[in-house]
Design an enzyme around this catalytic site. Sequence first.
Site, short mmCIF file in Angstrom:
data_model
loop_
_atom_site.label_atom_id
_atom_site.label_comp_id
_atom_site.label_asym_id
_atom_site.label_seq_id
_atom_site.Cartn_x
_atom_site.Cartn_y
_atom_site.Cartn_z
N LYS A 116 44.89 -17.28 84.74
CA LYS A 116 46.29 -16.81 84.73
C LYS A 116 46.43 -15.51 85.52
O LYS A 116 47.48 -15.28 86.13
CB LYS A 116 46.77 -16.60 83.28
CG LYS A 116 46.57 -17.80 82.38
CD LYS A 116 47.28 -19.05 82.88
CE LYS A 116 46.60 -20.31 82.36
NZ LYS A 116 47.01 -21.53 83.03
N GLU A 200 51.61 -8.61 79.23
CA GLU A 200 52.94 -8.87 79.77
C GLU A 200 53.98 -8.29 78.82
O GLU A 200 53.73 -8.23 77.61
CB GLU A 200 53.21 -10.39 79.84
CG GLU A 200 52.53 -11.10 80.95
CD GLU A 200 52.84 -12.60 80.92
OE1 GLU A 200 53.65 -13.04 80.09
OE2 GLU A 200 52.25 -13.31 81.75
N HIS A 235 53.31 -24.43 69.61
CA HIS A 235 52.94 -24.71 71.00
C HIS A 235 52.77 -26.20 71.28
O HIS A 235 52.19 -26.60 72.28
CB HIS A 235 51.69 -23.93 71.41
CG HIS A 235 51.85 -22.45 71.22
ND1 HIS A 235 52.80 -21.73 71.89
CD2 HIS A 235 51.24 -21.58 70.39
CE1 HIS A 235 52.75 -20.46 71.49
NE2 HIS A 235 51.81 -20.35 70.58
N ARG A 292 49.04 -31.43 86.49
CA ARG A 292 48.86 -32.83 86.05
C ARG A 292 50.23 -33.51 85.94
O ARG A 292 51.26 -32.83 85.99
CB ARG A 292 48.20 -32.84 84.67
CG ARG A 292 49.07 -32.10 83.64
CD ARG A 292 48.59 -32.26 82.21
NE ARG A 292 49.58 -31.72 81.29
CZ ARG A 292 49.65 -30.45 80.92
NH1 ARG A 292 48.80 -29.56 81.40
NH2 ARG A 292 50.60 -30.05 80.08
C1 MV4 Z 1 55.29 -15.51 76.47
C2 MV4 Z 1 56.33 -15.42 75.53
C3 MV4 Z 1 57.12 -14.29 75.57
N1 MV4 Z 1 56.87 -13.33 76.46
N2 MV4 Z 1 55.09 -14.53 77.35
C4 MV4 Z 1 53.30 -19.49 74.73
C5 MV4 Z 1 52.44 -20.48 75.41
C6 MV4 Z 1 51.97 -19.81 76.66
N3 MV4 Z 1 51.85 -20.75 77.72
C7 MV4 Z 1 52.99 -18.77 76.93
N4 MV4 Z 1 53.73 -18.59 75.74
C8 MV4 Z 1 54.64 -17.58 75.63
N5 MV4 Z 1 54.48 -16.57 76.51
C9 MV4 Z 1 55.87 -13.46 77.34
N6 MV4 Z 1 55.64 -12.48 78.21
C10 MV4 Z 1 56.52 -16.47 74.63
C11 MV4 Z 1 55.66 -17.55 74.67
C12 MV4 Z 1 55.93 -18.58 73.72
C13 MV4 Z 1 56.28 -19.87 74.13
C14 MV4 Z 1 56.37 -20.21 75.47
C15 MV4 Z 1 56.71 -21.48 75.86
C16 MV4 Z 1 56.98 -22.44 74.89
C17 MV4 Z 1 56.89 -22.13 73.57
C18 MV4 Z 1 56.54 -20.85 73.17
C19 MV4 Z 1 56.46 -20.54 71.80
C20 MV4 Z 1 56.11 -19.29 71.41
C21 MV4 Z 1 55.83 -18.31 72.37
#
Ligand code: MV4
Length: 513
Positions: A116, A200, A235, A292
């Site tokens: 990442k 972040e 998730h 994918r």
């Molecule tokens: C975040 C976020 C808020 N702020 N990054 C969760 C999975 C991972 N791929 C990234 N995720 C998140 N990153 C920042 N800077 C909130 C999430 C997140 C989330 C993102 C996508 C789909 C569902 C989620 C559920 C909780 C938190």
Amino acid sequence: MFNKILIANRGEIAVRVLRACHEMGIAAVVVYSDVDRAALHVRKADEAYPIGQATAAESYLNIPKILDVARRSGADAIHPGYGFLSENAKFAQACADAGVKFIGPSAAAMNAMGSKTRARQAMDRAGVPFVPGTSRGVESFEEAEQVAARVGYPVMLKAAAGGGGKGMRLVHAPEHLKSSLEAARSEAERAFADSEVYIEKAIVNPRHIEMQVLADEHGNAVYLGERECSLQRRHQKVLEEAPSPIVDPDMRRRMGEVAVRVAEAAAYTNAGTVEFLVDQEKNFYFLEMNTRLQVEHPVTELITGLDLVHLQIRIAAGEKLPFKQEDIKLRGHAIECRIYAEDPDNNYFPSPGRITLLLAPSGPGIRRDSGMYEGWNVPIDYDPLLAKLIGYGTDRDQAIARLTRALGEYFVGGIKTNIALFRRILRDEDFRAAKLDTGFLDRMLQRAEDKRIDSRAAEVAAVAAGLFAALGSTAQGLAAQEAPDSTTGGGSKQPSNGPGSNWKNASRREALR
Ligand code: MV4
């Protein structure tokens, strides 16, 4: 074009890829583990090869065994589906080395997106917007403190090798930073054998919107519109739709152009998905790229009229994209429900077992991608996704109406599924008003839980009232015994006061003993 494709997967996605092969006149070879001998993908394949025990490491994740089947069967390409080996750069490289075409991006493009922090550096160079923070692992607590102060709390600590929420920590205030950093590091080390963690700014209650891209091996890339994926639990996506109700044509074009830039920056080929976080003001930020075909690809297929698996195969065979960006037109609305073998009344535990009765919906605007059949035994060993039910309509309301109707037709007997959950989601007011974010489902389930507790409280109150009434007359009865000359006239044949006769009251008291 290929003559024979090996599908290195199982379940509904193996069946999905099989269908594309057969439509294109390509023979389909599958592999299966011991517990999948009677699985649907095996029954539908032209050739099927056993590859070992149920444990994925022994079968669907076993690179030498799968390449050996490719060689023995004479397959000239491998489709990995999603999960298992689909995002494994070593597998993509091993296929290339064995002279079998991997239907997906190159190992180099996968590696570029695998870390990442590396992806953030590449996106920085390409001018792609991403959430403010570091694009390298933090070296020390002091550095973390400074970055967090600069971007502002709350902040998110993430594992560089992570994705999908693993090794992620939300930090609300400076006093929690140190312990969270240590926890994130050790979780990252344990999960990925890599303790690199970066920071972040946290987006509060973001939407999760992703953009589908396709790139050929001749330098052409297009975007195929977005998918709204905010409805998830822990998730795990539950329901996805296309287009996103909050994305207008201008935002779509800006997001799409960014997504194509991401693909180009990584020299990406084949189908891929660029994930964005979207804040309350509709600012969007690059999150990660999935290299994918995704579970939710059907909603994009329905609104674009394209077949993504056909296109993946054609791109892998060296063909040019058969259209330009301006040829892509979106039409209608599609919503997908992921049908899982899990028990909503038992903390969503997997619910394996034999499917004793299966009544499957169809009809106008309904697509069903399924890996199950009546009489099949759902094994405990893999992801519990059984099928995807997708509703399509000219607009969102029609898609919801068709899907609601189809969910009512769906019956899976013998095991527990989450079908009833979708009936609840689809009639939820906020869902219908498209007020969605990544916290939606937790809030909806919490409301339902509160209601359940409320209604139990009402039940308890009713029982208590009954007890009170009965015991009240007991007390009176006792009083009457103790004071035979009381106003009720102890020995008289008149019924005592209180509800009903003494006979009834006596039997009620008896029932309560
Ligand atoms: C975040 C976020 C808020 N702020 N990054 C969760 C999975 C991972 N791929 C990234 N995720 C998140 N990153 C920042 N800077 C909130 C999430 C997140 C989330 C993102 C996508 C789909 C569902 C989620 C559920 C909780 C938190």
